[in-house]
Design a protein around this motif. Sequence first.
Motif, PDB file in Angstrom:
ATOM      1  N   VAL A  26      33.745  50.550  82.742  1.00  0.00           N
ATOM      2  CA  VAL A  26      34.116  51.916  82.348  1.00  0.00           C
ATOM      3  C   VAL A  26      35.410  51.917  81.554  1.00  0.00           C
ATOM      4  O   VAL A  26      35.568  52.642  80.560  1.00  0.00           O
ATOM      5  CB  VAL A  26      34.237  52.809  83.607  1.00  0.00           C
ATOM      6  CG1 VAL A  26      34.804  54.165  83.247  1.00  0.00           C
ATOM      7  CG2 VAL A  26      32.881  52.976  84.279  1.00  0.00           C
ATOM      8  N   ASN A  27      36.361  51.071  81.989  1.00  0.00           N
ATOM      9  CA  ASN A  27      37.638  50.990  81.276  1.00  0.00           C
ATOM     10  C   ASN A  27      37.432  50.484  79.848  1.00  0.00           C
ATOM     11  O   ASN A  27      38.054  50.990  78.904  1.00  0.00           O
ATOM     12  CB  ASN A  27      38.586  50.070  82.044  1.00  0.00           C
ATOM     13  CG  ASN A  27      39.988  50.102  81.487  1.00  0.00           C
ATOM     14  OD1 ASN A  27      40.421  51.096  80.913  1.00  0.00           O
ATOM     15  ND2 ASN A  27      40.716  49.024  81.630  1.00  0.00           N
ATOM     16  N   GLU A  28      36.538  49.467  79.704  1.00  0.00           N
ATOM     17  CA  GLU A  28      36.245  48.975  78.359  1.00  0.00           C
ATOM     18  C   GLU A  28      35.625  50.073  77.507  1.00  0.00           C
ATOM     19  O   GLU A  28      35.985  50.247  76.328  1.00  0.00           O
ATOM     20  CB  GLU A  28      35.303  47.773  78.451  1.00  0.00           C
ATOM     21  CG  GLU A  28      35.960  46.528  79.052  1.00  0.00           C
ATOM     22  CD  GLU A  28      34.979  45.377  79.188  1.00  0.00           C
ATOM     23  OE1 GLU A  28      33.792  45.581  78.851  1.00  0.00           O
ATOM     24  OE2 GLU A  28      35.394  44.289  79.616  1.00  0.00           O
ATOM     25  N   HIS A  29      34.662  50.817  78.116  1.00  0.00           N
ATOM     26  CA  HIS A  29      34.060  51.933  77.374  1.00  0.00           C
ATOM     27  C   HIS A  29      35.118  52.969  76.990  1.00  0.00           C
ATOM     28  O   HIS A  29      35.106  53.508  75.871  1.00  0.00           O
ATOM     29  CB  HIS A  29      32.962  52.587  78.210  1.00  0.00           C
ATOM     30  CG  HIS A  29      31.739  51.739  78.365  1.00  0.00           C
ATOM     31  ND1 HIS A  29      31.226  50.944  77.362  1.00  0.00           N
ATOM     32  CD2 HIS A  29      30.932  51.523  79.438  1.00  0.00           C
ATOM     33  CE1 HIS A  29      30.152  50.304  77.781  1.00  0.00           C
ATOM     34  NE2 HIS A  29      29.950  50.630  79.051  1.00  0.00           N
ATOM     35  N   LEU A  30      36.014  53.254  77.953  1.00  0.00           N
ATOM     36  CA  LEU A  30      37.067  54.226  77.669  1.00  0.00           C
ATOM     37  C   LEU A  30      37.986  53.729  76.559  1.00  0.00           C
ATOM     38  O   LEU A  30      38.383  54.497  75.669  1.00  0.00           O
ATOM     39  CB  LEU A  30      37.877  54.505  78.945  1.00  0.00           C
ATOM     40  CG  LEU A  30      37.179  55.344  80.019  1.00  0.00           C
ATOM     41  CD1 LEU A  30      38.057  55.453  81.248  1.00  0.00           C
ATOM     42  CD2 LEU A  30      36.860  56.739  79.482  1.00  0.00           C
ATOM     43  N   GLN A  31      38.331  52.415  76.603  1.00  0.00           N
ATOM     44  CA  GLN A  31      39.176  51.859  75.550  1.00  0.00           C
ATOM     45  C   GLN A  31      38.481  51.973  74.200  1.00  0.00           C
ATOM     46  O   GLN A  31      39.099  52.346  73.194  1.00  0.00           O
ATOM     47  CB  GLN A  31      39.492  50.388  75.864  1.00  0.00           C
ATOM     48  CG  GLN A  31      40.382  50.189  77.084  1.00  0.00           C
ATOM     49  CD  GLN A  31      41.788  50.734  76.872  1.00  0.00           C
ATOM     50  OE1 GLN A  31      42.268  50.827  75.754  1.00  0.00           O
ATOM     51  NE2 GLN A  31      42.446  51.097  77.946  1.00  0.00           N
ATOM     52  N   ALA A  65      31.371  45.007  97.712  1.00  0.00           N
ATOM     53  CA  ALA A  65      31.282  46.348  97.134  1.00  0.00           C
ATOM     54  C   ALA A  65      32.487  46.650  96.249  1.00  0.00           C
ATOM     55  O   ALA A  65      32.360  47.235  95.169  1.00  0.00           O
ATOM     56  CB  ALA A  65      31.146  47.389  98.240  1.00  0.00           C
ATOM     57  N   LEU A  66      33.676  46.227  96.732  1.00  0.00           N
ATOM     58  CA  LEU A  66      34.885  46.439  95.924  1.00  0.00           C
ATOM     59  C   LEU A  66      34.843  45.639  94.637  1.00  0.00           C
ATOM     60  O   LEU A  66      35.277  46.113  93.573  1.00  0.00           O
ATOM     61  CB  LEU A  66      36.126  46.068  96.745  1.00  0.00           C
ATOM     62  CG  LEU A  66      36.514  47.044  97.870  1.00  0.00           C
ATOM     63  CD1 LEU A  66      37.669  46.483  98.668  1.00  0.00           C
ATOM     64  CD2 LEU A  66      36.871  48.410  97.295  1.00  0.00           C
ATOM     65  N   GLU A  67      34.303  44.395  94.729  1.00  0.00           N
ATOM     66  CA  GLU A  67      34.173  43.604  93.509  1.00  0.00           C
ATOM     67  C   GLU A  67      33.223  44.275  92.523  1.00  0.00           C
ATOM     68  O   GLU A  67      33.510  44.346  91.316  1.00  0.00           O
ATOM     69  CB  GLU A  67      33.671  42.203  93.869  1.00  0.00           C
ATOM     70  CG  GLU A  67      34.705  41.342  94.569  1.00  0.00           C
ATOM     71  CD  GLU A  67      34.161  39.955  94.898  1.00  0.00           C
ATOM     72  OE1 GLU A  67      32.956  39.735  94.635  1.00  0.00           O
ATOM     73  OE2 GLU A  67      34.930  39.119  95.381  1.00  0.00           O
ATOM     74  N   ASN A  68      32.067  44.767  93.048  1.00  0.00           N
ATOM     75  CA  ASN A  68      31.136  45.481  92.168  1.00  0.00           C
ATOM     76  C   ASN A  68      31.773  46.727  91.580  1.00  0.00           C
ATOM     77  O   ASN A  68      31.627  47.021  90.387  1.00  0.00           O
ATOM     78  CB  ASN A  68      29.865  45.851  92.943  1.00  0.00           C
ATOM     79  CG  ASN A  68      29.080  44.642  93.378  1.00  0.00           C
ATOM     80  OD1 ASN A  68      29.111  43.605  92.717  1.00  0.00           O
ATOM     81  ND2 ASN A  68      28.367  44.745  94.495  1.00  0.00           N
ATOM     82  N   LYS A  69      32.479  47.462  92.473  1.00  0.00           N
ATOM     83  CA  LYS A  69      33.149  48.671  91.985  1.00  0.00           C
ATOM     84  C   LYS A  69      34.218  48.323  90.957  1.00  0.00           C
ATOM     85  O   LYS A  69      34.366  49.021  89.947  1.00  0.00           O
ATOM     86  CB  LYS A  69      33.768  49.413  93.162  1.00  0.00           C
ATOM     87  CG  LYS A  69      34.382  50.767  92.789  1.00  0.00           C
ATOM     88  CD  LYS A  69      33.332  51.721  92.308  1.00  0.00           C
ATOM     89  CE  LYS A  69      32.439  52.161  93.452  1.00  0.00           C
ATOM     90  NZ  LYS A  69      31.463  53.183  93.012  1.00  0.00           N
ATOM     91  N   HIS A  92      34.151  45.721  89.009  1.00  0.00           N
ATOM     92  CA  HIS A  92      33.444  45.379  87.774  1.00  0.00           C
ATOM     93  C   HIS A  92      33.016  46.633  87.027  1.00  0.00           C
ATOM     94  O   HIS A  92      33.154  46.724  85.794  1.00  0.00           O
ATOM     95  CB  HIS A  92      32.226  44.515  88.122  1.00  0.00           C
ATOM     96  CG  HIS A  92      31.389  44.163  86.929  1.00  0.00           C
ATOM     97  ND1 HIS A  92      31.810  43.271  85.965  1.00  0.00           N
ATOM     98  CD2 HIS A  92      30.160  44.598  86.544  1.00  0.00           C
ATOM     99  CE1 HIS A  92      30.879  43.165  85.034  1.00  0.00           C
ATOM    100  NE2 HIS A  92      29.864  43.952  85.370  1.00  0.00           N
ATOM    101  N   ASP A  93      32.479  47.613  87.806  1.00  0.00           N
ATOM    102  CA  ASP A  93      32.085  48.875  87.170  1.00  0.00           C
ATOM    103  C   ASP A  93      33.286  49.556  86.523  1.00  0.00           C
ATOM    104  O   ASP A  93      33.190  50.088  85.406  1.00  0.00           O
ATOM    105  CB  ASP A  93      31.443  49.809  88.208  1.00  0.00           C
ATOM    106  CG  ASP A  93      30.142  49.251  88.752  1.00  0.00           C
ATOM    107  OD1 ASP A  93      29.550  48.391  88.066  1.00  0.00           O
ATOM    108  OD2 ASP A  93      29.734  49.654  89.850  1.00  0.00           O
ATOM    109  N   TRP A  94      34.426  49.533  87.238  1.00  0.00           N
ATOM    110  CA  TRP A  94      35.621  50.152  86.671  1.00  0.00           C
ATOM    111  C   TRP A  94      36.075  49.422  85.411  1.00  0.00           C
ATOM    112  O   TRP A  94      36.551  50.044  84.453  1.00  0.00           O
ATOM    113  CB  TRP A  94      36.744  50.170  87.700  1.00  0.00           C
ATOM    114  CG  TRP A  94      36.640  51.291  88.674  1.00  0.00           C
ATOM    115  CD1 TRP A  94      36.416  51.198  90.011  1.00  0.00           C
ATOM    116  CD2 TRP A  94      36.739  52.696  88.393  1.00  0.00           C
ATOM    117  NE1 TRP A  94      36.358  52.441  90.583  1.00  0.00           N
ATOM    118  CE2 TRP A  94      36.558  53.380  89.621  1.00  0.00           C
ATOM    119  CE3 TRP A  94      36.941  53.432  87.246  1.00  0.00           C
ATOM    120  CZ2 TRP A  94      36.581  54.762  89.711  1.00  0.00           C
ATOM    121  CZ3 TRP A  94      36.976  54.817  87.342  1.00  0.00           C
ATOM    122  CH2 TRP A  94      36.800  55.459  88.556  1.00  0.00           C
TER     123      TRP A  94
END
Length: 304
Positions: A127-132, A116-120, A122-124
């Motif tokens: 999201v970080n790439e989108h934010l960048q 779950a942490l790995e998936n989270k 990956h999601d982060w």
Amino acid sequence: MNEDKFSQQIILLQQHLAILHKYLLAIDSSPLQALILQQIVLATAAFEDFCFVLEDLLVAHEELSQSNERLAAMESDCQDMNQSRQFQVQYSKQRIQVLNEQLRATVEALAKSDRALENKNHDWLVVNEHLQSAIAQIKTTADSLEARNEDLQIKSEQLDTSNEELRLTTEKLRLSSNQVNQANAFLKSIFTSLPGGIVVLNQELNIQIWNPQAEDLWGLRSDEVQGQPFLNLKIGLPVEQLRQPIQSCLTGDLEYHEETLDAINRRGRTIQCKVTCMPLFILKKDIQGVIVLMQELHSAMPIL
């Protein structure tokens, strides 16, 4: 109990041997008796040694019995201890099994949590790439807006300058408009005071000015004919006969034209109407229209 009875019999035998020894000593000695006595003494000594050995054996047997009892007690204790140890071992095994199951469940839970942490994570990362990307776009947009703001500031300064120039121009136009209005009022007063009907036509021969004398002469109000083609008017004056001279005045071929026409005024009375056509100049250069002056000849008004 058997060992105590055996010891008592040995002691009793030793007592009998001692008595026998005393009796033999009391008898007169002879070589045979001496030999028998010697053998009896030796046998007695050997028997005593045997008794001592038997005593030692009995002591050893007693000690061995006690040792066997202690060993039996110790064996019983060992059995109890073994049972207790087996129970403890079994309990420990059960406890270890429970702990192993809990550990396995914990490991599975940790594995799930890790996934779950790995998936989270990956999601982060996504999201970080989108934010960048969004930050880069915002930065680009901010740079564009800043450049546009600079352009707008320059344009604003230009607009301020243009507004100032426009204000000055507006002020000049207002003054010019006031002057034009004054001039129009002056012309209107002149046209009103002239003895005859006056019509001012533009370059399309549409009516621009229709003075009160023209209203009185032909029965049409100024607002009814304003902007209408003069040559299409349905009045008592044969305006079609004026087409050619009006066109010539508009083109500059004629500077002045005058003729008298038969007409019918607004009261239905036949009159002689003197019509004068002349070009309308602006600063004596450009022809902007035609002025048509209409006068009733038999009227008391002087003819221009």
